[in-house]
Design a protein around this motif. Structure first.
Motif, PDB file in Angstrom:
ATOM      1  N   PRO A  11       9.185  62.870 -26.180  1.00 21.53           N
ATOM      2  CA  PRO A  11       7.839  63.437 -26.280  1.00 21.53           C
ATOM      3  C   PRO A  11       7.019  62.588 -27.264  1.00 21.53           C
ATOM      4  CG  PRO A  11       9.524  65.094 -26.790  1.00 21.53           C
ATOM      5  CD  PRO A  11      10.209  63.774 -26.741  1.00 21.53           C
ATOM      6  N   LEU A  12       5.728  62.726 -27.197  1.00 26.50           N
ATOM      7  CA  LEU A  12       4.894  62.074 -28.217  1.00 26.50           C
ATOM      8  C   LEU A  12       4.753  63.068 -29.356  1.00 26.50           C
ATOM      9  CD1 LEU A  12       2.050  60.254 -26.266  1.00 26.50           C
ATOM     10  CD2 LEU A  12       4.418  59.594 -26.671  1.00 26.50           C
ATOM     11  N   TYR A  13       5.055  62.619 -30.543  1.00 26.18           N
ATOM     12  CA  TYR A  13       5.084  63.536 -31.686  1.00 26.18           C
ATOM     13  C   TYR A  13       3.683  63.772 -32.239  1.00 26.18           C
ATOM     14  CZ  TYR A  13       9.918  62.560 -31.016  1.00 26.18           C
ATOM     15  OH  TYR A  13      11.152  62.444 -30.432  1.00 26.18           O
ATOM     16  N   TYR A  14       3.422  65.020 -32.566  1.00 23.39           N
ATOM     17  CA  TYR A  14       2.142  65.361 -33.193  1.00 23.39           C
ATOM     18  C   TYR A  14       2.051  64.685 -34.544  1.00 23.39           C
ATOM     19  CZ  TYR A  14       1.161  69.210 -29.941  1.00 23.39           C
ATOM     20  OH  TYR A  14       0.879  69.962 -28.848  1.00 23.39           O
ATOM     21  N   HIS A  20      10.479  64.828 -39.296  1.00 25.17           N
ATOM     22  CA  HIS A  20      11.699  65.388 -39.886  1.00 25.17           C
ATOM     23  C   HIS A  20      12.873  65.217 -38.920  1.00 25.17           C
ATOM     24  CE1 HIS A  20      11.242  68.863 -37.303  1.00 25.17           C
ATOM     25  NE2 HIS A  20      10.038  69.100 -37.789  1.00 25.17           N
ATOM     26  N   GLY A  22      14.319  67.141 -36.830  1.00 20.45           N
ATOM     27  CA  GLY A  22      14.115  67.627 -35.465  1.00 20.45           C
ATOM     28  C   GLY A  22      13.498  66.550 -34.573  1.00 20.45           C
ATOM     29  N   THR A  26      15.474  63.915 -30.806  1.00 21.93           N
ATOM     30  CA  THR A  26      15.134  63.465 -29.447  1.00 21.93           C
ATOM     31  C   THR A  26      15.123  61.944 -29.365  1.00 21.93           C
ATOM     32  OG1 THR A  26      13.488  65.233 -29.633  1.00 21.93           O
ATOM     33  CG2 THR A  26      13.604  64.057 -27.541  1.00 21.93           C
ATOM     34  N   ASP A  51       1.169  61.736 -30.510  1.00 25.37           N
ATOM     35  CA  ASP A  51       0.191  62.579 -29.817  1.00 25.37           C
ATOM     36  C   ASP A  51      -0.896  62.893 -30.851  1.00 25.37           C
ATOM     37  OD1 ASP A  51      -1.098  64.490 -28.328  1.00 25.37           O
ATOM     38  OD2 ASP A  51       0.663  65.774 -27.999  1.00 25.37           O
ATOM     39  N   TRP A 226      -2.778  68.638 -24.076  1.00 23.29           N
ATOM     40  CA  TRP A 226      -1.551  68.504 -23.284  1.00 23.29           C
ATOM     41  C   TRP A 226      -1.782  67.699 -22.002  1.00 23.29           C
ATOM     42  CZ3 TRP A 226       3.458  68.761 -23.906  1.00 23.29           C
ATOM     43  CH2 TRP A 226       3.951  69.415 -25.027  1.00 23.29           C
ATOM     44  N   LEU A 230       0.507  64.374 -21.717  1.00 24.19           N
ATOM     45  CA  LEU A 230       1.522  64.225 -20.661  1.00 24.19           C
ATOM     46  C   LEU A 230       1.323  62.937 -19.867  1.00 24.19           C
ATOM     47  CD1 LEU A 230       1.722  67.920 -19.430  1.00 24.19           C
ATOM     48  CD2 LEU A 230       3.650  66.596 -20.336  1.00 24.19           C
ATOM     49  N   ASN A 232       0.751  60.161 -20.847  1.00 21.28           N
ATOM     50  CA  ASN A 232       1.259  58.953 -21.518  1.00 21.28           C
ATOM     51  C   ASN A 232       2.425  58.310 -20.790  1.00 21.28           C
ATOM     52  OD1 ASN A 232       4.034  58.844 -23.125  1.00 21.28           O
ATOM     53  ND2 ASN A 232       3.442  60.979 -22.965  1.00 21.28           N
ATOM     54  N   VAL A 259      13.155  66.067 -23.797  1.00 22.62           N
ATOM     55  CA  VAL A 259      12.205  66.957 -24.488  1.00 22.62           C
ATOM     56  C   VAL A 259      12.959  68.092 -25.182  1.00 22.62           C
ATOM     57  CG1 VAL A 259      10.377  66.518 -22.797  1.00 22.62           C
ATOM     58  CG2 VAL A 259      11.868  68.491 -22.489  1.00 22.62           C
ATOM     59  N   GLU A 262      11.252  73.902 -26.183  1.00 19.93           N
ATOM     60  CA  GLU A 262       9.984  74.633 -26.290  1.00 19.93           C
ATOM     61  C   GLU A 262       8.872  73.982 -25.471  1.00 19.93           C
ATOM     62  OE1 GLU A 262      10.881  72.314 -28.226  1.00 19.93           O
ATOM     63  OE2 GLU A 262       9.167  71.365 -29.173  1.00 19.93           O
ATOM     64  N   ILE A 263       9.095  72.749 -25.029  1.00 17.82           N
ATOM     65  CA  ILE A 263       8.051  72.096 -24.235  1.00 17.82           C
ATOM     66  C   ILE A 263       8.552  71.748 -22.823  1.00 17.82           C
ATOM     67  CG2 ILE A 263       6.677  71.284 -26.204  1.00 17.82           C
ATOM     68  CD1 ILE A 263       7.996  68.564 -25.927  1.00 17.82           C
ATOM     69  N   HIS A 289      16.623  69.702 -24.617  1.00 17.20           N
ATOM     70  CA  HIS A 289      17.681  69.975 -25.594  1.00 17.20           C
ATOM     71  C   HIS A 289      17.304  71.157 -26.467  1.00 17.20           C
ATOM     72  CE1 HIS A 289      15.378  68.403 -28.948  1.00 17.20           C
ATOM     73  NE2 HIS A 289      15.113  67.305 -28.265  1.00 17.20           N
ATOM     74  N   MET A 299      13.210  75.372 -39.466  1.00 20.20           N
ATOM     75  CA  MET A 299      12.821  74.304 -40.396  1.00 20.20           C
ATOM     76  C   MET A 299      11.402  74.529 -40.867  1.00 20.20           C
ATOM     77  SD  MET A 299      13.896  70.587 -39.165  1.00 20.20           S
ATOM     78  CE  MET A 299      15.210  70.479 -37.985  1.00 20.20           C
TER      79      MET A 299
HETATM   80  N1  MSP Z   1       3.064  66.612 -28.995  1.00 20.26           N
HETATM   81  C1  MSP Z   1       3.926  67.509 -28.326  1.00 20.26           C
HETATM   82  C2  MSP Z   1       4.661  66.782 -27.210  1.00 20.26           C
HETATM   83  C3  MSP Z   1       3.797  66.091 -26.207  1.00 20.26           C
HETATM   84  S1  MSP Z   1       4.704  65.184 -25.063  1.00 20.26           S
HETATM   85  C4  MSP Z   1       3.636  64.756 -23.889  1.00 20.26           C
HETATM   86  C5  MSP Z   1       4.943  68.095 -29.306  1.00 20.26           C
HETATM   87  N2  MSP Z   1       5.116  67.447 -30.451  1.00 20.26           N
HETATM   88  S2  MSP Z   1       6.055  67.909 -31.670  1.00 20.26           S
HETATM   89  O1  MSP Z   1       5.903  66.893 -32.659  1.00 20.26           O
HETATM   90  O2  MSP Z   1       5.734  69.232 -32.056  1.00 20.26           O
HETATM   91  O3  MSP Z   1       7.501  67.987 -31.180  1.00 20.26           O
HETATM   92  C6  MSP Z   1       8.071  67.005 -30.396  1.00 20.26           C
HETATM   93  C7  MSP Z   1       9.536  67.194 -30.219  1.00 20.26           C
HETATM   94  O4  MSP Z   1      10.211  67.196 -31.477  1.00 20.26           O
HETATM   95  C8  MSP Z   1      10.026  68.500 -29.603  1.00 20.26           C
HETATM   96  O5  MSP Z   1       9.988  68.563 -28.254  1.00 20.26           O
HETATM   97  C9  MSP Z   1      11.466  68.437 -29.978  1.00 20.26           C
HETATM   98  O6  MSP Z   1      12.045  67.497 -29.114  1.00 20.26           O
HETATM   99  C10 MSP Z   1      11.459  67.818 -31.335  1.00 20.26           C
HETATM  100  N3  MSP Z   1      11.641  68.818 -32.353  1.00 20.26           N
HETATM  101  C11 MSP Z   1      10.757  69.195 -33.327  1.00 20.26           C
HETATM  102  N4  MSP Z   1      11.370  70.081 -34.138  1.00 20.26           N
HETATM  103  C12 MSP Z   1      12.646  70.279 -33.727  1.00 20.26           C
HETATM  104  C13 MSP Z   1      13.759  70.982 -34.230  1.00 20.26           C
HETATM  105  N5  MSP Z   1      13.700  71.760 -35.286  1.00 20.26           N
HETATM  106  N6  MSP Z   1      14.950  70.806 -33.585  1.00 20.26           N
HETATM  107  C14 MSP Z   1      15.088  69.973 -32.509  1.00 20.26           C
HETATM  108  N7  MSP Z   1      14.060  69.314 -32.029  1.00 20.26           N
HETATM  109  C15 MSP Z   1      12.805  69.583 -32.494  1.00 20.26           C
HETATM  110  O7  MSP Z   1       5.526  69.115 -28.993  1.00 20.26           O
END
Ligand code: MSP
Length: 522
Positions: A11-14, A20, A22, A26, A51, A226, A230, A232, A259, A262-263, A289, A299
């Motif tokens: 996923p693209l991370y916010y 962290h 989590g 991935t 993201d 979103w 997506l 991307n 992913v 939750e998503i 996962h 967390m």
């Molecule tokens: N930006 C969206 C994803 C868009 S993809 C087109 C997003 N970002 S996020 O930063 O909130 O989280 C991304 C991913 O981080 C989650 O899907 C998950 O894979 C991982 N995790 C974040 N916290 C986590 C945990 N505590 N445990 C395991 N994975 C978690 O959602």
């Protein structure tokens, strides 16, 4: 035509906060799969990124007194820095603020307006100004916003909708024809029920959010985060409906979108529907996962149960982290991260089982084999058996059962430790030096296999093992180097050293490597 690459995404991370453990989960899973495939000469494309649009990010940047883009630049760089620290080798890092991505999103939007799958309407709902979000009646607390406790307003906002409802049947058909599309199976049912219960069209633009991709034909709208994010997976591989890059055909369809659970809905329902609307082939698999908690709790920084990957790496090394998170919990399930469990596994599995075994065998090999790498022990029962395990370990990695692969590898490690106890090489050294040599040949070759197996999981450890085992070094007669212990034991939980083995090697003896006679691996 160039052969299709195996395309893996995270996923693209916010960028609303620093990364962290989590997030690392991935990305490390993607890295393990990518490294494994590359080692098998499979061409791989591994994409990750950040993201960056939306009201939340805009708000945080304003609070910090910086422009949204400047804020995004900083956190996006933190993510790249973390991937470097964690030894993640991705092929492409995409940011949703990349101009090529933004142009792709705009072109997709226009294409879907033309085809009728995106249409202008109005969204009626209960809106909380503080949250900048709509709520359903049922979500309210005593008719107020559940977060702020303030009254909500009836708002009718002009918005573009995506005709998701049209794809209800095609999606169900796709799931049926491609039973592995939604993985693991035990998570698929929830999505199936959701689709079967009836899909509504979804709002995909905002007039109240400035920090986003503008709708080209109607610039007072920005694209919902979103819908933007997506895309991307396609734009990062060179897709733009106006001009599809030739590269796209060497990558698409994506082989696996990794992913968090939750998503899963966004990736398993909305994303494939968007691709159907665009007439683009669907990815082969979306794998969801589980989630990590910390000491049984969600967390969260404010609760103080927030573990930074960098801190763990600093104390235990990157490979210990890469090992632990895939060994402790089966990929797919939820798991709990505790430093106690981490230390236990570090000392037991890494320092003791693998680290000790390796240094003892290497010490003896340096002394009794005169640093020469022995010939392949063709008659060795244990080596012969271990070789047959390779396909199974590979299959586990390819089906994302990382824990299963590690379990099997540690079964081999434990078998070797037992063998050492049984054969008592310290006694052989006195009684039967020839038998000792044969025994060491077997051990060294088994360790070479193990180093190969752990390579995608623990690339640093594997290369240090390979260095000492004489793999990949030129046979130029250079003296083997002294290499430090793979996993220095941490004081507090140390077990007493195993009796016997240490006695036959003087403490000053270098943990020496072997000179290669044959640099082919298994
Ligand atoms: N930006 C969206 C994803 C868009 S993809 C087109 C997003 N970002 S996020 O930063 O909130 O989280 C991304 C991913 O981080 C989650 O899907 C998950 O894979 C991982 N995790 C974040 N916290 C986590 C945990 N505590 N445990 C395991 N994975 C978690 O959602």
């Amino acid at each position: 035509m160039k052969s299709k690459k195996y395309y893996i995404t995270t996923p693209l991370y916010y960028v609303n906060d620093k990364p962290h453990i989590g997030h690392a989960y991935t990305t490390l899973a993607a890295d393990i799969l990518a490294r494994h495939l590359r080692a098998k000469d499979v061409p791989v494309h591994f994409q990750t990124g950040t993201d960056e649009h939306g009201s939340n990010i805009e708000k945080i940047a304003r609070e910090k007194g910086v422009e949204p883009k400047a804020w995004c630049d900083g956190i996006s760089a933190d993510f790249r820095e973390l991937w470097k620290t964690l030894n993640v080798k991705y092929d492409h890092f995409i940011r949703t603020t990349d101009p090529a991505h933004e142009a792709g999103v705009q072109a997709v939007f226009e294409k879907l307006i033309k085809s009728g799958d995106v249409y202008l309407g109005s969204y009626d709902g209960l809106y909380c100004r503080s949250c900048e979000a709509f709520y359903d009646e049922g979500e309210l607390k005593e008719k107020n916003c559940p977060v702020h406790g303030k009254p909500v307003e009836h708002v009718s906002e002009e918005t573009y909708f995506f005709r998701l409802s049209k794809y209800e049947k095609p999606l169900l058909e796709h799931y049926e024809q491609h039973p592995d599309f939604l993985s693991p199976r035990y998570r698929a049912q929830e999505l199936l029920n959701f689709v079967k219960s009836g899909l509504k069209d979804i709002s995909i633009s905002r007039t109240k959010v400035a920090w986003g991709v503008q709708v080209k034909s109607n610039p007072k709208h920005t694209v919902y985060v979103w819908f933007d994010a997506l895309l991307n997976y396609a734009t990062g591989a060179g897709y733009n409906p106006e001009h599809v890059s030739p590269d796209f055909n060497t990558m698409w369809p994506a082989d696996v979108h990794l992913v968090g659970k939750e998503i899963f809905r966004f990736h398993g329902v909305i994303w494939p529907a968007m691709l159907m609307a665009l007439g683009v082939e669907l990815p082969r698999k979306v794998y969801a996962h589980g989630w990590w908690t910390i000491n049984g709790d969600k967390m969260s920084k404010s609760r103080g149960n927030f573990i930074k990957a960098e801190d763990v790496v600093q104390e235990y090394g990157v490979d210990a982290l890469r090992y632990f998170i895939f060994r402790e919990v089966s990929f797919g399930q939820d798991g709990d991260f505790s430093m106690d469990a981490f230390k236990r596994r570090y000392n037991a599995d890494l320092a003791n089982d693998l680290g000790n075994l390796f240094s003892r065998i290497m010490n003896m090999a340096a002394k009794y084999l005169d640093h020469q790498l022995p010939e392949k022990p063709e008659g060795s029962v244990i080596f012969g058996e271990f070789k047959t395990w390779t396909p199974e370990i590979h299959r586990s990695i390819e089906t994302l059962q990382f824990g299963e692969a590690l379990e099997k590898i540690w079964k081999a490690v434990s078998r070797l430790n037992h063998l050492v106890n049984e054969r008592k090489p310290w006694e052989l050294a006195k009684k039967d030096p020839e038998a000792l040599k044969v025994f060491l040949y077997e051990m060294v070759w088994c360790l070479r296999l193990i180093a190969g197996w752990i390579d995608p999981f623990m690339p640093d450890t594997a290369s240090r093992m390979h260095l000492q085992l004489g793999v990949g070094r030129p046979a130029d007669g250079t003296e083997p180097q002294k290499v430090p212990a793979l996993f220095p034991r941490k004081q507090d939980e140390s077990k007493p050293a195993r009796a016997g083995l240490d006695n036959i090697v003087p403490p000053s003896s270098p943990s020496g490597g072997l000179k290669p006679k044959d640099i082919k691996t298994n």
